[in-house]
Design an enzyme around this catalytic site. Structure first.
Site, PDB file in Angstrom:
ATOM      1  N   GLU A 104     -24.241 -16.044  25.517  1.00 56.06           N
ATOM      2  CA  GLU A 104     -24.454 -14.609  25.345  1.00 56.06           C
ATOM      3  C   GLU A 104     -25.545 -14.050  26.255  1.00 56.06           C
ATOM      4  OE1 GLU A 104     -23.003 -14.722  20.665  1.00 56.06           O
ATOM      5  OE2 GLU A 104     -25.122 -14.528  21.167  1.00 56.06           O
ATOM      6  N   ASP A 119     -17.280 -10.403  22.724  1.00 54.75           N
ATOM      7  CA  ASP A 119     -18.540 -10.762  22.082  1.00 54.75           C
ATOM      8  C   ASP A 119     -18.237 -10.934  20.605  1.00 54.75           C
ATOM      9  OD1 ASP A 119     -21.046 -11.009  20.983  1.00 54.75           O
ATOM     10  OD2 ASP A 119     -21.666  -8.939  21.383  1.00 54.75           O
ATOM     11  N   LYS A 172     -20.332 -16.413  11.176  1.00 57.16           N
ATOM     12  CA  LYS A 172     -20.636 -17.087  12.442  1.00 57.16           C
ATOM     13  C   LYS A 172     -21.735 -18.123  12.261  1.00 57.16           C
ATOM     14  CE  LYS A 172     -22.125 -15.953  17.172  1.00 57.16           C
ATOM     15  NZ  LYS A 172     -22.413 -14.832  18.106  1.00 57.16           N
ATOM     16  N   ASP A 215     -32.379 -11.839  23.170  1.00 53.76           N
ATOM     17  CA  ASP A 215     -31.147 -11.537  22.439  1.00 53.76           C
ATOM     18  C   ASP A 215     -31.346 -11.806  20.949  1.00 53.76           C
ATOM     19  OD1 ASP A 215     -28.631 -11.262  21.430  1.00 53.76           O
ATOM     20  OD2 ASP A 215     -27.643 -12.633  22.820  1.00 53.76           O
TER      21      ASP A 215
END
Length: 606
Positions: free
Chosen positions: A173, A9, A72, A195
């Protein structure tokens, strides 16, 4: 013995790596002992030596200009003035453009590609896994946000390559989280994955039936996460600095970092308490010898924090409404809501979820670890080709062809199941045209300017005198991983060309090769240093094992039983194997014994 495979992850705030052992997924601890690795990278000011994770966080306290985080958000993006302005609102470090238009970050006087920053984090996780297994590790599954486009996915793959990893597959994810949840609990029905991580927000609805995971709809906000909630507190704190110092504090990197750390800590405390006290000193201009510094003392209540974040809360609900509409479902028809991401610990978020879906979300799964565990499960399935779970994912962004009038004709709509093949026939824009350029776009708008151009396919030597006599068939083929192939064919002559998608600005070939070699040298040097520490740690572990063996022997003597004898024999056998492996310098055997002995000493199974 099969080579180990891992699930990763790669998060905005924290990253994690996991594996499946004896049929059970488990988080691989970092070499420093933690279960999560902060997605923070730094370069020391004098020697420019890299530090990752908690060491980088420590470096940031004294040298914030030498550290970057939340990168990211920028991976796979093209460097533009608009992106620079967006970045200024969330991070203090500067962005720069590479020769090919890729995004780079400035730290410690150097300009580093964002792809390399991700590679440094992935490389650290790889070293953690290799220390855990006592052998080389290369095969992995990496998770990405559901709304990542092709350029961001390919950039993630490139970062993995630089880190020396072979990516078996990229999976979304939310799908990974649902995979971990479903397999561990035998759940069947409609699950919604909420999420909310450090930098991105995804919502995915899945129908899970007999090991088949079918994504019904997915959506999200690529610029919404925990960092944004922190920023609301930072803005509020900055407003309380006295007028004479406020602008100095705002321009000062050290001061703004202190506010950021204080904001994140306050948010965490408000998860458990109704009020938190914030005390800061040393705020001001740290660049001048005669520093003008000030302090700040204030209190923040949970209620006021929730008021500050109301605009962000509305954005969360808007995404949920959109995804439920696309899934053709009523919020109350969802069977279970799975929370993923550290931000979902915040009471505000849990209340929002409960109110919207009419049921309390599941809190049985660690929201920080679910994604990595799901990635590990899928990596194990791919390696064993077990077929235990079938993932039926969907397209995160619509894909289409640019047509006359500056518009887009969508061939693959958003939330179409993948893999998918779509075809349509087009004609040149004018009579007698000998060359056709067919642009490929990604996005939801019908206007080209509001979508992202991925590239184009060019057909030359067209022979039709009129538009109607020149039918051009365009074929889109999208793989399970979201990789797009496009082919255009002149149906009259059979002439065909495949698109060479420039979905993102790749790193120049020579630079990419240099980064791969640089990472390999670092990894080898680090592995040698780790080996010495690992041996010392293992010897201490064996000493603890000896104490446990003596305790078990005394127990067996005082209260004789088959169970007591078996426990003592088991530990003695492990110790004997450990000493033999140590003498033979068998790192893999030492690691295996260390894992078993650690479980016995801690009483944990995961």
């Amino acid at each position: 013995m099969r080579d180990p495979v891992i699930g990763i992850d790669l998060g905005t705030t924290n990253s994690a790596v996991a594996s499946v052992e004896e049929g059970r997924p488990r988080i691989i601890p970092s070499r420093s002992g933690g279960r999560l690795t902060p997605s923070v990278v730094g370069l020391t000011p004098k020697l420019s030596e890299r530090v990752v994770g908690t060491k980088a966080q420590e470096l940031a306290k004294e040298h914030p200009d030498c550290v970057v985080w939340a990168t990211k958000r920028f991976i796979g993006r093209r460097f533009t003035p608009e992106l620079v302005q967006q970045a200024k609102a969330v991070v203090p470090y500067q962005l720069a453009g590479g020769n090919t238009g890729d995004v780079r970050v400035k730290m410690a006087g150097r300009t580093v590609p964002v792809t390399q920053v991700s590679a440094m984090i992935l490389g650290e996780l790889k070293l953690d896994a290799e220390a855990f297994f006592g052998r080389g590790v290369s095969k992995c599954v990496i998770t990405v946000p559901a709304n990542f486009d092709d350029s961001q996915r390919q950039a993630t793959r490139e970062a993995a390559t630089i880190a020396g990893l072979d990516t078996l597959r990229l999976i979304n994810e939310p799908t990974a989280a649902a995979l971990a949840y479903g397999l561990s609990r035998g759940f069947q029905g409609h699950a919604l994955v909420f999420d909310l991580g450090g930098g991105t927000f995804d919502v995915t609805v899945l129908e899970i039936t007999d090991g088949v995971y079918e994504v019904k709809a997915t959506g999200g906000d690529p610029a919404l996460g925990g960092e944004d909630f922190d920023l609301k507190i930072v803005e509020w704190l900055l407003a309380q600095v006295d007028d004479n110092h406020r602008e100095l504090v705002h321009r000062d990197v050290v001061s703004m970092h202190k506010l950021k750390v204080a904001a994140e800590q306050a948010k965490r405390e408000l998860t458990e308490y109704e009020e938190t006290l914030i005390s800061l000193d040393g705020l001001g201009d740290h660049t001048q010898p005669a520093r003008k510094l000030t302090g700040l003392e204030t209190a923040l209540t949970r209620h006021f924090f929730e008021q500050l974040c109301e605009p962000l809360s509305k954005r969360c609900i808007a995404v949920c409404e959109s995804v439920m509409k696309e899934a053709g479902m009523d919020p109350h028809s969802v069977d279970t809501v799975l929370l993923v991401g550290g931000m979902t610990r915040v009471p505000l978020i849990r209340r929002l979820v409960t109110d919207f879906f009419g049921k309390a979300p599941s809190t049985d799964v660690n929201p920080d670890e679910a994604v990595a565990l799901g990635a590990a499960i899928h990596a194990d399935e791919l390696a064993r080709q077990s077929g235990a779970a079938l993932l039926l994912d969907v397209v995160g962004n619509s894909l289409g062809v640019g047509v006359m009038g500056g518009r887009v004709k969508h061939l693959i709509p958003r939330n179409s199941s993948v893999p998918v093949v779509a075809k349509d026939v087009f004609h040149p824009g004018r009579h007698g045209q000998t060359e056709a350029r067919i642009p490929i776009y990604q996005g939801e708008s019908e206007l080209q300017d509001e979508n992202r151009k991925l590239g184009e396919v060019v057909l030359r030597n067209l022979q039709g005198a009129s538009r109607a006599d020149t039918p051009l068939e365009v074929t889109f083929e999208l793989s399970n991983e979201g990789t797009l192939s496009v082919r255009a064919t002149d149906l009259k002559t059979g002439l065909s060309e495949a698109v060479k998608l420039e979905a993102r600005p790749h790193l120049p070939g020579q630079e990419a090769e240099r980064l791969v070699k640089e990472q390999a040298v670092y990894a080898q040097k680090q592995a040698q240093a780790d080996a010495k520490k690992t041996e010392e740690t293992f010897r201490k572990l064996l000493e603890r094992g000896e104490k446990l063996a003596k305790l078990l022997q005394r127990t067996a003597e005082e209260s004789p039983s088959d169970e007591a004898d078996s426990a003592m024999i088991n530990v003695r056998s492990l110790l004997a194997t450990g000493y033999s492996a140590l003498e033979a310098r068998d790192a893999e055997q030492c690691a295996q014994v260390a894992r078993q002995l650690t479980q016995l000493l801690s009483g944990r199974r995961d």
